[in-house]
Design a protein around this motif. Structure first.
Motif, PDB file in Angstrom:
ATOM      1  N   ILE A   1       0.853  -1.190   0.000  1.00 20.46           N
ATOM      2  CA  ILE A   1       0.000   0.000   0.000  1.00 20.46           C
ATOM      3  C   ILE A   1       0.884   1.234   0.000  1.00 20.46           C
ATOM      4  N   SER A   2       0.802   1.996  -1.083  1.00 18.00           N
ATOM      5  CA  SER A   2       1.661   3.162  -1.241  1.00 18.00           C
ATOM      6  C   SER A   2       0.880   4.265  -1.944  1.00 18.00           C
ATOM      7  N   GLY A   3       1.609   5.088  -2.708  1.00 21.50           N
ATOM      8  CA  GLY A   3       0.979   6.254  -3.308  1.00 21.50           C
ATOM      9  C   GLY A   3      -0.153   5.916  -4.254  1.00 21.50           C
ATOM     10  N   TYR A   4      -0.003   4.837  -5.021  1.00 18.79           N
ATOM     11  CA  TYR A   4      -1.048   4.472  -5.978  1.00 18.79           C
ATOM     12  C   TYR A   4      -2.352   4.164  -5.271  1.00 18.79           C
ATOM     13  N   HIS A   5      -2.300   3.319  -4.231  1.00 19.06           N
ATOM     14  CA  HIS A   5      -3.511   2.927  -3.522  1.00 19.06           C
ATOM     15  C   HIS A   5      -4.167   4.128  -2.843  1.00 19.06           C
ATOM     16  N   MET A   6      -3.343   4.953  -2.215  1.00 16.77           N
ATOM     17  CA  MET A   6      -3.892   6.122  -1.540  1.00 16.77           C
ATOM     18  C   MET A   6      -4.514   7.081  -2.545  1.00 16.77           C
ATOM     19  N   ALA A   7      -3.892   7.239  -3.706  1.00 12.80           N
ATOM     20  CA  ALA A   7      -4.445   8.116  -4.733  1.00 12.80           C
ATOM     21  C   ALA A   7      -5.774   7.580  -5.256  1.00 12.80           C
ATOM     22  N   VAL A   8      -5.870   6.256  -5.431  1.00 16.09           N
ATOM     23  CA  VAL A   8      -7.121   5.669  -5.914  1.00 16.09           C
ATOM     24  C   VAL A   8      -8.231   5.865  -4.892  1.00 16.09           C
ATOM     25  N   VAL A   9      -7.920   5.613  -3.614  1.00 20.58           N
ATOM     26  CA  VAL A   9      -8.934   5.787  -2.563  1.00 20.58           C
ATOM     27  C   VAL A   9      -9.405   7.231  -2.519  1.00 20.58           C
ATOM     28  N   ALA A  10      -8.444   8.164  -2.484  1.00 20.41           N
ATOM     29  CA  ALA A  10      -8.810   9.579  -2.418  1.00 20.41           C
ATOM     30  C   ALA A  10      -9.563  10.006  -3.679  1.00 20.41           C
ATOM     31  N   GLY A  11      -9.103   9.535  -4.843  1.00 19.49           N
ATOM     32  CA  GLY A  11      -9.761   9.932  -6.084  1.00 19.49           C
ATOM     33  C   GLY A  11     -11.171   9.406  -6.203  1.00 19.49           C
TER      34      GLY A  11
ATOM     35  N   VAL B   1       5.549   2.873   6.964  1.00 21.00           N
ATOM     36  CA  VAL B   1       6.237   4.079   6.507  1.00 21.00           C
ATOM     37  C   VAL B   1       5.819   4.449   5.087  1.00 21.00           C
ATOM     38  N   ALA B   2       5.732   3.464   4.194  1.00 20.25           N
ATOM     39  CA  ALA B   2       5.335   3.748   2.816  1.00 20.25           C
ATOM     40  C   ALA B   2       3.918   4.312   2.763  1.00 20.25           C
ATOM     41  N   THR B   3       3.037   3.768   3.607  1.00 24.29           N
ATOM     42  CA  THR B   3       1.661   4.256   3.634  1.00 24.29           C
ATOM     43  C   THR B   3       1.592   5.656   4.228  1.00 24.29           C
ATOM     44  N   GLN B   4       2.413   5.939   5.243  1.00 23.29           N
ATOM     45  CA  GLN B   4       2.459   7.280   5.810  1.00 23.29           C
ATOM     46  C   GLN B   4       2.902   8.288   4.752  1.00 23.29           C
ATOM     47  N   ARG B   5       3.964   7.941   4.005  1.00 22.44           N
ATOM     48  CA  ARG B   5       4.426   8.830   2.949  1.00 22.44           C
ATOM     49  C   ARG B   5       3.318   9.097   1.948  1.00 22.44           C
TER      50      ARG B   5
ATOM     51  N   HIS C   1      15.217   2.961   3.483  1.00 17.89           N
ATOM     52  CA  HIS C   1      14.300   1.855   3.189  1.00 17.89           C
ATOM     53  C   HIS C   1      13.963   1.865   1.700  1.00 17.89           C
ATOM     54  N   PRO C   2      13.967   0.715   1.051  1.00 13.86           N
ATOM     55  CA  PRO C   2      13.693   0.695  -0.397  1.00 13.86           C
ATOM     56  C   PRO C   2      12.326   1.256  -0.754  1.00 13.86           C
ATOM     57  N   SER C   3      11.344   1.091   0.112  1.00  7.86           N
ATOM     58  CA  SER C   3      10.003   1.581  -0.201  1.00  7.86           C
ATOM     59  C   SER C   3      10.006   3.096  -0.369  1.00  7.86           C
ATOM     60  N   PHE C   4      10.651   3.812   0.560  1.00 11.68           N
ATOM     61  CA  PHE C   4      10.719   5.269   0.466  1.00 11.68           C
ATOM     62  C   PHE C   4      11.481   5.686  -0.780  1.00 11.68           C
ATOM     63  N   GLN C   5      12.617   5.077  -1.013  1.00 10.29           N
ATOM     64  CA  GLN C   5      13.449   5.464  -2.148  1.00 10.29           C
ATOM     65  C   GLN C   5      12.710   5.276  -3.466  1.00 10.29           C
ATOM     66  N   MET C   6      12.067   4.127  -3.632  1.00 10.63           N
ATOM     67  CA  MET C   6      11.378   3.854  -4.880  1.00 10.63           C
ATOM     68  C   MET C   6      10.129   4.714  -5.028  1.00 10.63           C
ATOM     69  N   SER C   7       9.421   4.926  -3.934  1.00  7.91           N
ATOM     70  CA  SER C   7       8.186   5.720  -4.003  1.00  7.91           C
ATOM     71  C   SER C   7       8.480   7.155  -4.396  1.00  7.91           C
ATOM     72  N   PHE C   8       9.465   7.769  -3.742  1.00  4.95           N
ATOM     73  CA  PHE C   8       9.736   9.170  -4.040  1.00  4.95           C
ATOM     74  C   PHE C   8      10.432   9.336  -5.386  1.00  4.95           C
ATOM     75  N   ALA C   9      11.228   8.370  -5.791  1.00  4.10           N
ATOM     76  CA  ALA C   9      11.822   8.457  -7.126  1.00  4.10           C
ATOM     77  C   ALA C   9      10.737   8.411  -8.198  1.00  4.10           C
ATOM     78  N   ALA C  10       9.793   7.496  -8.041  1.00  4.94           N
ATOM     79  CA  ALA C  10       8.702   7.401  -9.006  1.00  4.94           C
ATOM     80  C   ALA C  10       7.842   8.659  -8.985  1.00  4.94           C
ATOM     81  N   THR C  11       7.531   9.155  -7.783  1.00  7.45           N
ATOM     82  CA  THR C  11       6.700  10.350  -7.681  1.00  7.45           C
ATOM     83  C   THR C  11       7.405  11.564  -8.264  1.00  7.45           C
ATOM     84  N   LEU C  12       8.707  11.690  -8.014  1.00  6.67           N
ATOM     85  CA  LEU C  12       9.469  12.799  -8.590  1.00  6.67           C
ATOM     86  C   LEU C  12       9.423  12.742 -10.114  1.00  6.67           C
TER      87      LEU C  12
END
Length: 765
Positions: free
Chosen positions: A303-313, A358-362, A403-414
């Motif tokens: 559960i990361s940015g994609y899931h949170m974006a879908v829920v919010a959207g 942590v990934a979900t918090q981000r 943590h790999p989750s943070f690194q990959m999430s923010f790289a993709a989001t950037l």
């Protein structure tokens, strides 16, 4: 007729005609070499001024803040909190005083670095707790069950220890993580008595690999292990506190959701549905889980940015559509802002339901910043939004940086934010186009946007996937293009509707719809994973190339002028650097019972103790992955060329010398005489002539890799000399184990038997 004009520094001439005599030397048609530099330098200055313009500073602040956190984790020993805090406060105050000075940007960056370093130091001091240093057997524990994980083979729970008794050790640990037989994990919130075998947190399996002990330390866990015997639930001495009651309530809700899903879906469909809604993904079978990551769809399970974006959207547009049905509300009230509030509340509930990792918090903070921007009539998707979210996450959990989750999430989001800022808006149909043209272009534009988003996100996360998991996903764009529209339009909305319908008992149909979409996702992921070349294996390359690649990605994402292309050059240089990193010649496990030796064929050959070989499968799997080796831990070719008996093993390395693994004392003498390198979990003889890795060195340094250097070896260890951190305490003792160069010892001359033979004596008589 041409008008007469003036040439600066020369005689009068005519515009548009030959220059006056003497204006240029003979051969002046060719430009002078020096004349090229002033325009180039001026262009670079213009680009630099544009990058330093108003509003361009904030996106760089989290970069500097994260750099300070990286410095903290790179330190050899724990910094002094008071010194770090005073330094950070002083530099922040200096930056504030210089706010109208031209040095303000530099002062802010330096202050942000110091602040990140101080925040990480403070977080470690705030959560400091005991960490088990050596195994403990038959430990009597009582305490509260705080969390529980239902996994494929075993269950696991975290226990807050109230009492801890052992006959041989008085060590006290605040929290432990215990594995139990499947189906026997106690309920969250219960107070239990049990006996367990406790082990220290797992250290990295090789230098540079993921530090599980550090992860457990920041989770507040000081030991792991497994339960021995039955678990007895007894009356608690106190209530356990509001945090425990909250955890029990949320766990009960997750269990209820899983139970309802289980009535309709089974197997991997049920496990994936539960993972998408509650964050509990341990029950997914290994083949499907492996196929998900090979195909590039593994991000769906976390559960990361994609899931949170879908829920919010989904919530945002659903609420807005409902409110728009009432003309009075549509005209007289800001229903867009009301919808943003509802979406924010739904996102917060999803954060709590999924366990708030942590990934979900981000993801939540990023989504919250976007929704708040909607509420205050600001542009939502900007670099500032990403910067604020990054600062919030790193301030709350600075350990997320490694943590790999943070690194990959923010790289993709950037990458995605940069894509939106630089070009994606042009893909939308213009409002003045005819409706028929918009309809005709809609499908193509949407597919193009999804393709570009998948490509950019995949490229941005490639260095981190290669570093942490030693593989890339060549067909990730294909898998995402085929599966993500179904997940976005069918799976996640059906799951949300199922949650809403649960209290009313009408959720079954939504779980069934969700299962149809998950079926399609599994089919896609298995098809892509089975394609030729679907697994792109990458050997381990160390932290240096990863840092260089990160710098390149940041430059590509944050810079707006053509200077950004310098980031592409840095990424290319990082890739070349990573490809040229030499692979280790020998790998040694922390217990000295597993040794990997690179043979004449360039592949690893494994020497290991027969006892306990089955439980070392995870270790061997990590070694093979880091070597870009497709073989399985049970592959028979791993032991080709290895000669073993009960006393130990011997094999020949790539350099021609023999490497020996001594398991029994009686093997040491022969191995010391004949081997170039001896590995043993026992004390080594002082007169051994081979290069030796013995029990004392393993105890202090842990797992290590060796590379040939002249007549000896260069050592890279998990715990190098002088390193002492709370999650990896230094072990007392000095000695040869702290050297980084391993050379052969000088063997003492062997004693020669002076007894003459009987034949010689008789001949002399």
């Amino acid at each position: 007729m041409s008008e007469q004009g003036n040439t600066p520094g020369q005689r009068r001439g005519y515009a548009g005609t030959w220059p006056p005599r003497g204006a240029a030397p003979v051969g002046g048609l060719a430009p002078q070499r020096l004349a090229l530099w002033p325009p180039l330098i001026e262009t670079l200055r213009q680009w630099a001024r544009a990058e330093a313009g108003a509003g361009r500073l904030l996106p760089w602040v989290p970069v500097a803040f994260g750099t300070g956190i990286a410095f903290y984790f790179a330190a050899d020993h724990e910094p002094v909190l008071s010194v770090a805090a005073v330094t950070a406060i002083t530099l922040c105050a200096a930056a504030f005083l210089l706010r109208r000075h031209k040095m303000f940007p530099v002062a802010v960056m330096i202050a942000a670095v110091a602040a990140g370093f101080a925040i990480a130091t403070w977080k470690t001091a705030r959560i400091a707790h005991g960490v088990l240093a050596r195994p403990m057997f038959s430990v009597a524990l009582t305490g509260f069950v705080e969390t529980r994980d239902i996994r494929e083979r075993t269950d696991r729970f975290v226990m807050r220890v109230v009492t801890m008794e052992s006959a041989r050790d008085a060590t006290k640990i605040e929290r432990v993580r215990l594995s139990v037989k499947k189906g026997t994990a106690p309920a969250v919130g219960s107070f239990v008595e049990l006996k367990a075998r406790l082990l220290p947190p797992m250290a990295p399996l090789r230098p540079g690999s993921y530090d599980f002990g550090r992860d457990m330390f920041f989770s507040g866990i000081g030991a792991s292990g497994f339960v021995m015997g039955a678990i007895k639930t007894v009356e608690a001495p106190d209530g356990g506190g509001w945090k425990l009651r909250y955890s029990a309530f949320m766990q009960g809700m997750r269990d209820a959701i899983d139970a309802r899903i289980r009535t309709v879906l089974e197997g991997d469909k049920r496990a994936i549905a539960t993972a998408l809604l509650t964050g509990r993904r341990d029950a997914i079978s290994e083949p499907v889980n492996e196929a998900m990551f090979i195909s590039g769809l593994g991000h769906v399970l976390s559960i990361s940015g994609y899931h949170m974006a879908v829920v919010a959207g989904v919530v945002f547009f659903a609420v807005r559509a409902l409110l728009a049905l009432f003309p009075t509300l549509n005209v007289g009230f800001a229903i867009k802002k009301w919808s943003a509030v509802a979406a924010l509340a739904a996102s917060a509930f999803y954060l709590l339901l999924s366990g708030a990792e942590v990934a979900t918090q981000r993801s939540f903070f990023m989504t919250a910043v976007v929704l708040i921007a909607v509420m205050v009539d600001r542009r939502a998707i900007t670099f500032r939004t990403l910067a604020v979210a990054a600062l919030i996450v790193l301030t709350i959990a600075p350990e997320a940086l490694v943590h790999p989750s943070f690194q990959m999430s923010f790289a993709a989001t950037l990458g995605l934010v940069a894509l939106v800022q630089l070009g994606m808006p042009r893909l939308f149909a213009q409002p003045d186009q005819p409706a028929t043209a918009q309809v005709a272009l809609w499908g193509g534009r949407e597919i193009t946007m999804l393709l570009l988003a998948s490509l950019v996100a995949g490229l941005a996360t490639t260095p981190y996937a290669a570093f942490h998991f030693h593989r890339v996903t060549p067909y990730g764009v294909l898998a995402n293009l085929a599966a993500m529209p179904v997940v976005s339009a069918l799976v996640m909305p059906a799951g949300l509707l199922g949650l809403v319908a649960m209290p009313f008992g009408f959720d079954g149909v939504f779980w069934a719809i969700m299962g149809v979409g998950i079926d399609w996702m599994i089919v896609v992921t298995q098809w892509v994973a089975a394609l030729p070349g679907a697994v792109g294996r990458v050997p381990a390359f160390g932290i240096g190339p990863l840092i260089a690649a990160s710098i390149g990605i940041i430059l590509l994402g944050l810079l707006r002028t053509p200077l950004r292309y310098a980031g592409a050059a840095v990424v290319l240089a990082a890739a070349v650097w990573a490809a040229r990193v030499p692979q280790p010649d020998i790998l040694i496990s922390a217990d000295g019972r597993n040794v990997g030796v690179r043979g004449q064929d360039g592949k690893l050959h494994l020497m290991r103790a027969a006892k306990g070989a089955s439980r070392d499968g995870f270790l061997v799997k990590e070694w093979l992955a880091a070597d870009a080796d497709a073989r399985k831990p049970a592959d028979a070719s791993l032991t080709e060329g290895v000669s073993c008996d009960e006393s130990g093993c011997v094999t020949q390395g790539a350099g021609g010398g023999f490497v020996a693994l001594a398991l029994r004392p009686e093997a040491l003498a022969d191995d010391c005489e004949r081997a170039a390198l001896l590995v043993t979990a026992r004390p080594s003889p002082a007169a051994c002539g081979a290069s030796v890795i013995d029990a004392e060195r393993l105890r202090r340094q842990g797992a290590m890799v060796l590379r040939r250097s002249g007549s000896g070896f260069t050592i890279d260890a998990v715990r190098p000399r002088g390193v002492d951190r709370p999650w990896s305490p230094a072990i007392a003792g000095e000695g040869d184990a702290e050297t980084t160069i391993l050379a052969p010892r000088r063997a003492a001359p062997r004693a020669v038997d002076a007894t003459p033979s009987e034949a010689d004596l008789q001949a002399e008589e």
